[in-house]
Design an enzyme around this catalytic site. Structure first.
Site, PDB file in Angstrom:
ATOM      1  N   THR A 174      59.456  61.994 -65.109  1.00  0.00           N
ATOM      2  CA  THR A 174      60.889  62.617 -64.694  1.00  0.00           C
ATOM      3  C   THR A 174      61.384  61.666 -64.024  1.00  0.00           C
ATOM      4  O   THR A 174      61.139  60.653 -63.636  1.00  0.00           O
ATOM      5  CB  THR A 174      60.348  63.782 -63.529  1.00  0.00           C
ATOM      6  OG1 THR A 174      59.673  64.766 -64.236  1.00  0.00           O
ATOM      7  CG2 THR A 174      61.777  64.551 -63.287  1.00  0.00           C
ATOM      8  N   ARG A 202      58.243  76.455 -71.647  1.00  0.00           N
ATOM      9  CA  ARG A 202      57.587  76.138 -70.332  1.00  0.00           C
ATOM     10  C   ARG A 202      58.738  75.208 -69.481  1.00  0.00           C
ATOM     11  O   ARG A 202      59.263  74.475 -69.965  1.00  0.00           O
ATOM     12  CB  ARG A 202      56.455  75.300 -70.366  1.00  0.00           C
ATOM     13  CG  ARG A 202      55.643  74.777 -69.030  1.00  0.00           C
ATOM     14  CD  ARG A 202      56.436  73.205 -68.609  1.00  0.00           C
ATOM     15  NE  ARG A 202      55.777  72.571 -67.656  1.00  0.00           N
ATOM     16  CZ  ARG A 202      56.000  71.701 -66.842  1.00  0.00           C
ATOM     17  NH1 ARG A 202      56.933  71.004 -67.350  1.00  0.00           N
ATOM     18  NH2 ARG A 202      55.470  71.241 -65.883  1.00  0.00           N
ATOM     19  N   GLY A 204      59.216  73.510 -65.891  1.00  0.00           N
ATOM     20  CA  GLY A 204      58.553  72.703 -64.680  1.00  0.00           C
ATOM     21  C   GLY A 204      59.215  72.744 -63.349  1.00  0.00           C
ATOM     22  O   GLY A 204      59.881  73.932 -63.078  1.00  0.00           O
ATOM     23  N   ASP A 205      58.982  71.928 -62.319  1.00  0.00           N
ATOM     24  CA  ASP A 205      59.763  71.933 -61.161  1.00  0.00           C
ATOM     25  C   ASP A 205      61.138  71.472 -61.240  1.00  0.00           C
ATOM     26  O   ASP A 205      61.926  71.803 -60.236  1.00  0.00           O
ATOM     27  CB  ASP A 205      58.839  71.074 -60.195  1.00  0.00           C
ATOM     28  CG  ASP A 205      58.555  69.691 -60.471  1.00  0.00           C
ATOM     29  OD1 ASP A 205      58.569  69.506 -61.813  1.00  0.00           O
ATOM     30  OD2 ASP A 205      58.538  68.726 -59.592  1.00  0.00           O
ATOM     31  N   THR A 225      58.387  63.876 -58.964  1.00  0.00           N
ATOM     32  CA  THR A 225      57.748  63.645 -60.348  1.00  0.00           C
ATOM     33  C   THR A 225      56.516  63.969 -60.439  1.00  0.00           C
ATOM     34  O   THR A 225      55.936  63.917 -59.376  1.00  0.00           O
ATOM     35  CB  THR A 225      58.166  62.346 -60.898  1.00  0.00           C
ATOM     36  OG1 THR A 225      57.402  61.256 -60.047  1.00  0.00           O
ATOM     37  CG2 THR A 225      59.831  61.738 -60.689  1.00  0.00           C
ATOM     38  N   GLY A 228      54.678  69.458 -62.615  1.00  0.00           N
ATOM     39  CA  GLY A 228      55.498  70.338 -61.864  1.00  0.00           C
ATOM     40  C   GLY A 228      54.794  71.596 -61.466  1.00  0.00           C
ATOM     41  O   GLY A 228      55.550  72.334 -60.318  1.00  0.00           O
TER      42      GLY A 228
HETATM   43  N1  GLY Z   1      57.850  67.147 -63.023  1.00  0.00           N
HETATM   44  C1  GLY Z   1      57.945  67.389 -64.571  1.00  0.00           C
HETATM   45  C2  GLY Z   1      57.717  68.558 -65.091  1.00  0.00           C
HETATM   46  O1  GLY Z   1      56.464  68.907 -64.757  1.00  0.00           O
HETATM   47  O2  GLY Z   1      57.968  69.034 -66.104  1.00  0.00           O
END
Ligand code: GLY
Length: 318
Positions: A174, A202, A204-205, A225, A228
């Protein structure tokens, strides 16, 4: 007061542009978006924007967010297909809609309405990596049936596979940008193509405010990063800022947020990284893995400086 920008290592390509934005007297938000935009356009980075690694079905889905430390305004997009400029779209959500997070078809619709250019994000190189790693010959049914049984194996094998991305980021890499401008305002931007071979849809964070991105002028900012799902479950970016709020130094706040991750029951636990700025514009960063770096540049520096992150080992995550 001079401005400063801090970014994950793959933000190197955009950090000078971000600092130039601050030098022009523009806002921290403008700076983090300008820097992130260049990473999204970088075909050599397979973790963000154009040329990102795709989901299980070979579709590139982008997540991104922005947050302002003054007033805690935020916007984000998730599972965006067909448009490269995810971070700009996150700003549009923040500026134009009474919402924070727009995902999927709604995000693509908003991108179209706001005149962003549609683009096929899957480059031949990323497609080749996807085919080789998934062992699929375009047979979607086959790929789906293999997915669950192979997921754990793939995650473990690829978490430290630098060949997956020329940036050396893990498959859930990320980009993070944090900045503090001359007025003392802080902003954060995060963008990603997410976990390579993820289940379609999906997120993520990165698009979840508080998980992968948080900024508050009163205490500082943080962004993540790595895997997530870990940051989602621990609200990692918000935790770092909260720990600073309650008096911890930046370094101690990073350590405590990382230490929280050790409590997760997570068979897929893998690398986590955090960059942070305190309210005075002092930068820092931590990683569960050795040798990880981040980049820093203030207005009075002639070039970015690459610094080593503090290592905070977390059992099961590296
Ligand atoms: N940190 C990015 C993700 O998990 O999508």
């Amino acid at each position: 007061m001079t401005g400063i920008v801090v970014a994950s290592a793959n933000g190197r390509i955009g950090i000078e542009t971000a600092v130039d934005v601050l030098r022009a007297g523009d806002s921290a938000l403008d700076a983090v978006i300008a820097g992130t935009r260049l990473v999204e356009a970088n075909p050599e980075d397979h973790t963000v924007g154009y040329s990102g690694l795709p989901n299980l079905l070979g579709e590139v889905e982008l997540d991104a967010s922005v947050m302002e430390g003054r007033g805690l305004r935020a916007g984000s997009v998730g599972a965006l297909k067909g448009y490269q400029d995810a971070v700009d779209l996150a700003r549009t959500v923040m500026d134009e809609l009474p919402h924070v997070l727009i995902a999927g078809e709604g995000a693509a619709r908003l991108a179209h309405e706001t005149g962003l250019h549609p683009r096929d994000l899957l480059t031949p190189e990323a497609e080749t990596i996807w085919r080789e790693r998934l062992g699929t010959d375009h047979d979607t049914q086959d790929a789906s049936s293999r997915y669950l049984s192979r997921l754990r194996e793939i995650v473990r094998a690829t978490a430290s596979d630098a060949d997956l991305a020329s940036s050396g980021e893990p498959p859930h890499g990320t980009v993070n940008f944090l900045a503090r401008d001359r007025a003392g305002d802080i902003a954060a931007a995060v963008s990603t193509s997410g976990w390579a071979w993820k289940y379609p849809g999906r997120m993520g964070d990165s698009p979840v405010i508080g998980a992968g991105n948080y900024a508050d002028n009163r205490w500082g900012a943080a962004a993540c990063t790595g895997r997530g799902e870990m940051a989602q479950r621990c609200c990692t970016a918000h935790s770092v800022v909260t720990f600073m709020r309650f008096g911890l130094s930046l370094e101690d706040a990073l350590r405590m947020a990382m230490t929280d991750l050790a409590h997760l029951d997570d068979p897929y636990a893998s690398e986590m990284n955090i960059v942070a700025l305190d309210k005075d514009g002092v930068p820092g960063a931590a990683s569960t893995a050795r040798g990880k770096t981040y980049v820093v540049m203030s207005e009075d520096m002639s070039a970015p400086e690459e610094r080593t992150r503090t290592i905070v080992p977390v059992e099961g995550a590296s």
